[in-house]
Design a protein around this motif. Structure first.
Motif, PDB file in Angstrom:
ATOM      1  N   GLU A 125      60.741   2.072  47.502  1.00 30.17           N
ATOM      2  CA  GLU A 125      60.057   2.246  46.219  1.00 30.17           C
ATOM      3  C   GLU A 125      60.141   0.991  45.369  1.00 30.17           C
ATOM      4  OE1 GLU A 125      60.312   6.171  44.175  1.00 30.17           O
ATOM      5  OE2 GLU A 125      61.252   5.005  42.569  1.00 30.17           O
ATOM      6  N   ARG A 156      55.121   2.952  36.743  1.00 30.48           N
ATOM      7  CA  ARG A 156      54.910   4.042  37.698  1.00 30.48           C
ATOM      8  C   ARG A 156      55.612   3.733  39.021  1.00 30.48           C
ATOM      9  NH1 ARG A 156      50.080   3.351  34.980  1.00 30.48           N
ATOM     10  NH2 ARG A 156      49.429   5.201  33.801  1.00 30.48           N
ATOM     11  N   GLU A 205      55.457   3.841  46.390  1.00 28.75           N
ATOM     12  CA  GLU A 205      56.072   3.730  47.707  1.00 28.75           C
ATOM     13  C   GLU A 205      55.750   2.354  48.285  1.00 28.75           C
ATOM     14  OE1 GLU A 205      55.411   5.360  52.260  1.00 28.75           O
ATOM     15  OE2 GLU A 205      54.659   6.575  50.585  1.00 28.75           O
ATOM     16  N   ARG A 239      48.834   7.408  49.777  1.00 29.77           N
ATOM     17  CA  ARG A 239      49.963   8.240  49.333  1.00 29.77           C
ATOM     18  C   ARG A 239      50.317   7.930  47.884  1.00 29.77           C
ATOM     19  NH1 ARG A 239      51.746   7.119  54.686  1.00 29.77           N
ATOM     20  NH2 ARG A 239      53.293   5.563  54.045  1.00 29.77           N
ATOM     21  N   ASN A 240      50.166   6.666  47.492  1.00 31.72           N
ATOM     22  CA  ASN A 240      50.494   6.302  46.116  1.00 31.72           C
ATOM     23  C   ASN A 240      49.475   6.826  45.115  1.00 31.72           C
ATOM     24  OD1 ASN A 240      53.028   4.969  46.209  1.00 31.72           O
ATOM     25  ND2 ASN A 240      52.061   3.167  47.116  1.00 31.72           N
ATOM     26  N   THR A 241      48.217   6.910  45.513  1.00 30.75           N
ATOM     27  CA  THR A 241      47.243   7.478  44.573  1.00 30.75           C
ATOM     28  C   THR A 241      47.490   8.968  44.381  1.00 30.75           C
ATOM     29  OG1 THR A 241      44.926   7.418  43.902  1.00 30.75           O
ATOM     30  CG2 THR A 241      45.352   8.044  46.164  1.00 30.75           C
ATOM     31  N   LEU A 242      47.908   9.655  45.428  1.00 32.19           N
ATOM     32  CA  LEU A 242      48.261  11.067  45.292  1.00 32.19           C
ATOM     33  C   LEU A 242      49.523  11.230  44.461  1.00 32.19           C
ATOM     34  CD1 LEU A 242      47.578  12.299  48.948  1.00 32.19           C
ATOM     35  CD2 LEU A 242      46.221  12.815  46.904  1.00 32.19           C
ATOM     36  N   ARG A 243      50.487  10.368  44.707  1.00 36.45           N
ATOM     37  CA  ARG A 243      51.760  10.449  43.990  1.00 36.45           C
ATOM     38  C   ARG A 243      51.566  10.269  42.484  1.00 36.45           C
ATOM     39  NH1 ARG A 243      57.098   6.804  45.549  1.00 36.45           N
ATOM     40  NH2 ARG A 243      58.539   7.754  44.053  1.00 36.45           N
ATOM     41  N   ASN A 244      50.620   9.418  42.116  1.00 35.27           N
ATOM     42  CA  ASN A 244      50.415   9.120  40.705  1.00 35.27           C
ATOM     43  C   ASN A 244      49.233   9.858  40.095  1.00 35.27           C
ATOM     44  OD1 ASN A 244      52.411   6.888  39.787  1.00 35.27           O
ATOM     45  ND2 ASN A 244      51.774   6.201  41.818  1.00 35.27           N
TER      46      ASN A 244
END
Length: 309
Positions: A80, A86, A89, A183-188
């Motif tokens: 990370e 923000r 990953e 994955r980062n767009t989903l995470r944020n």
């Protein structure tokens, strides 16, 4: 590691070991590794320093310290890196986001808001086409921002989060990097249109209002002299910019013909000593009425922007 009694002692011993191992920022690395295995951060970490060091995390902590001592970036060990407030990953498939890139994002957001206050492109605000006439934009639409070389998605995800009215797209030549970015767009909690391909090629024919990129810009022969954390662990495809480091900028200027019209706002991150040459490339293209250079926090020219008002 000896039988340390407190978290503070674990921090001190790890910091000393990492310093002797030649790691940069040994204390910061030790703290990040501790926060990771303990599951705490910020004020909670400092409040816990006097607590007993949990035996349950000793093995994981020692493994992390050993990897860091061998030169592996701490961000890859904990998986990370924070960017623009923000969490992102990061894996060895992507470049670790740097603080100076936040300044590029700030500039794009600032000038983007000046050009399109509501994030909408109207027919009267169409970009100029290659012949100097008005672009053929027949209806109002959300402005489109394209990030070339998405990597972890730090730039594109941040733009999407900070300017939700914008349509944000991003491309990368690496399928593994795009998987991390997705994955980062989903995470944020953002929406980004990711596309696989080389530089501007995945966006051929797309009306593009903003083009932003932090491309590979290290001259190939200089990579061997980089810090071991970068040289041995970060993806070479995200570092190597060709003989003089400027190949990606030249190719993007050439590929502008793939777009219906040049973007009204373009922004590049670049390496030490490259600002004058990149600014000259933008000026020679003749598409922008202003060319702006932005320094990083160390006073080094780090970003070049082209703007048509």
């Amino acid at each position: 590691m000896s039988e340390v009694k407190s978290i503070r002692e674990a921090f001190a011993e790890a910091s000393s070991f990492l310093s002797r191992s030649g790691c940069n920022e040994p204390q910061r690395s030790a703290q990040l590794l501790l926060e990771h295995v303990l599951g705490v951060s910020g004020a909670a970490y400092y409040m816990a320093l006097a607590d007993p060091f949990p035996a349950a995390v000793k093995e994981a902590f020692e493994a992390g310290v050993t990897r860091r001592g061998a030169g592996e970036p701490v961000q890859y060990i904990i998986g990370e890196q924070e960017f623009y407030g923000r969490p992102f990953e990061v894996t060895p498939d992507v470049l670790i986001p740097r603080p100076e890139t936040e300044l590029l994002v700030e500039a794009i957001l600032r000038y983007g808001a000046e050009l399109w206050p509501d994030g909408i492109v109207t027919p009267g605000e169409a970009p100029l086409d290659s012949a100097g006439g008005a672009g053929d934009v027949r209806a109002a639409r959300p402005l489109t921002a394209v990030d070339i070389g998405a990597g972890s998605g730090a730039i594109s995800v941040t733009l999407a989060a900070e300017a939700p009215a914008w349509r944000v797209c991003a491309g990368d030549i690496s399928p593994a990097a795009l998987a991390v970015a997705e994955r980062n767009t989903l995470r944020n909690g953002t929406a980004v249109d990711f596309r696989l391909g080389d530089l501007l090629e995945p966006f051929a024919g797309m009306e593009t209002d903003i083009l932003v990129s932090n491309p590979p810009y290290i001259p190939g022969e200089d990579i061997a002299g980089l810090q071991r954390e970068v040289r041995d662990h970060e993806p070479r495809t995200a570092l190597d910019g060709g003989a003089d480091g400027l190949d990606p900028y030249r190719r993007m200027m050439e590929q502008l013909t793939l777009l219906p019209a040049p973007p009204r706002l373009i922004g590049f991150e670049l390496g030490f000593g490259q600002a004058e040459q990149v600014a000259a490339l933008l000026a020679a293209a003749g598409h922008w009425t202003e060319i702006i250079t932005i320094n990083d926090l160390a006073g080094i020219p780090r970003h070049v922007l082209g703007i048509t008002r």
